[in-house]
Design a protein around this motif. Structure first.
Motif, mmCIF file in Angstrom:
data_model
loop_
_atom_site.group_PDB
_atom_site.id
_atom_site.type_symbol
_atom_site.label_atom_id
_atom_site.label_comp_id
_atom_site.label_asym_id
_atom_site.label_seq_id
_atom_site.Cartn_x
_atom_site.Cartn_y
_atom_site.Cartn_z
ATOM 1 N N SER A 186 0.803 -1.367 0.099
ATOM 2 C CA SER A 186 -0.054 -0.125 -0.102
ATOM 3 C C SER A 186 0.887 1.016 0.016
ATOM 4 O O SER A 186 2.131 1.343 0.436
ATOM 5 C CB SER A 186 -0.846 -0.052 1.165
ATOM 6 O OG SER A 186 -0.070 0.087 2.563
ATOM 7 N N VAL A 187 0.261 2.328 -0.642
ATOM 8 C CA VAL A 187 0.991 3.485 -0.599
ATOM 9 C C VAL A 187 0.384 4.752 -0.065
ATOM 10 O O VAL A 187 -1.011 4.727 -0.410
ATOM 11 C CB VAL A 187 1.738 3.870 -1.986
ATOM 12 C CG1 VAL A 187 2.568 2.957 -2.260
ATOM 13 C CG2 VAL A 187 0.459 4.026 -2.940
ATOM 14 N N ASN A 188 0.748 5.688 0.416
ATOM 15 C CA ASN A 188 0.254 7.147 0.768
ATOM 16 C C ASN A 188 0.722 8.284 -0.101
ATOM 17 O O ASN A 188 2.043 8.420 -0.460
ATOM 18 C CB ASN A 188 0.521 7.221 2.307
ATOM 19 C CG ASN A 188 0.573 6.236 3.137
ATOM 20 O OD1 ASN A 188 -0.488 5.516 3.436
ATOM 21 N ND2 ASN A 188 1.665 6.082 3.878
ATOM 22 N N VAL A 189 -0.008 8.631 -0.967
ATOM 23 C CA VAL A 189 0.350 9.433 -2.077
ATOM 24 C C VAL A 189 0.170 11.097 -1.800
ATOM 25 O O VAL A 189 -0.738 11.393 -1.273
ATOM 26 C CB VAL A 189 -0.530 9.287 -3.403
ATOM 27 C CG1 VAL A 189 -0.053 10.290 -4.755
ATOM 28 C CG2 VAL A 189 -0.516 7.737 -3.822
ATOM 29 N N ALA A 190 1.367 11.665 -1.922
ATOM 30 C CA ALA A 190 1.252 13.147 -1.534
ATOM 31 C C ALA A 190 0.217 13.620 -2.249
ATOM 32 O O ALA A 190 0.165 13.284 -3.648
ATOM 33 C CB ALA A 190 2.674 13.569 -1.690
ATOM 34 N N CYS A 191 -0.465 14.594 -1.581
ATOM 35 C CA CYS A 191 -1.249 15.417 -2.651
ATOM 36 C C CYS A 191 -0.948 16.836 -3.031
ATOM 37 O O CYS A 191 -1.948 17.573 -3.472
ATOM 38 C CB CYS A 191 -2.614 15.511 -1.549
ATOM 39 S SG CYS A 191 -3.261 13.908 -0.698
ATOM 40 N N GLY A 192 0.224 16.924 -3.299
ATOM 41 C CA GLY A 192 0.414 18.077 -4.147
ATOM 42 C C GLY A 192 0.882 19.359 -3.365
ATOM 43 O O GLY A 192 1.035 20.448 -4.220
ATOM 44 N N VAL A 193 0.718 19.329 -2.287
ATOM 45 C CA VAL A 193 0.790 20.595 -1.210
ATOM 46 C C VAL A 193 2.079 20.693 -0.502
ATOM 47 O O VAL A 193 2.813 21.594 -0.762
ATOM 48 C CB VAL A 193 -0.498 20.640 -0.475
ATOM 49 C CG1 VAL A 193 -0.305 22.068 0.697
ATOM 50 C CG2 VAL A 193 -1.890 20.916 -0.941
#
Length: 132
Positions: free
Chosen positions: A25-32
């Protein structure tokens, strides 16, 4: 026994593709705090190909500090920050054929929420506003 091996990705640092070959599983940075819309989309495509569970990784809007500096925001600001980031990732995820399964706050937001019930409640409110 099943073990979920999880990693933070989509921040534009390191070799995310290699990392995504060995995690579940991964936690994707949301661009902020890091990343961008194009990096989020590319990361989601790899995650889909690998069959990984995908979660949002919202953080403070602090690119200079990589989202690792404590900020003093109101509860409403934190709730909106989290909700907006989840929405941005979810829109790209839907286009990529990926469903978000979890949320893991990043850096200082995560650490402050662990110490401060007000901040934790604001994060939860942001998540709930996007998942209910």
């Amino acid at each position: 026994m099943t073990v979920d091996l999880n990693a933070d990705v989509g921040e534009g640092a390191g070799d995310d593709v290699a990392v995504m070959e060995v995690v579940t599983s991964v936690n994707v940075a949301c661009g902020v705090h890091a990343g961008s819309s194009s990096l989020m989309a590319a990361t989601l495509a790899v995650a889909r190909t690998r069959g990984l569970a995908v979660g949002a990784h919202p953080g403070y809007a602090d690119r200079v500090g990589s989202g690792r500096r404590d900020l003093d925001l109101s509860s409403a600001e934190i709730t909106a920050l989290v909700a907006d980031q989840i929405s941005a990732l979810d829109e790209l995820a839907l286009a990529a054929g990926v469903s978000l399964t979890h949320v893991k706050p990043h850096g200082a937001l995560y650490n402050q929420a662990a110490r401060d019930e007000r901040i934790a409640s604001a994060v939860v409110a942001g998540v709930r506003s996007r998942t209910s």
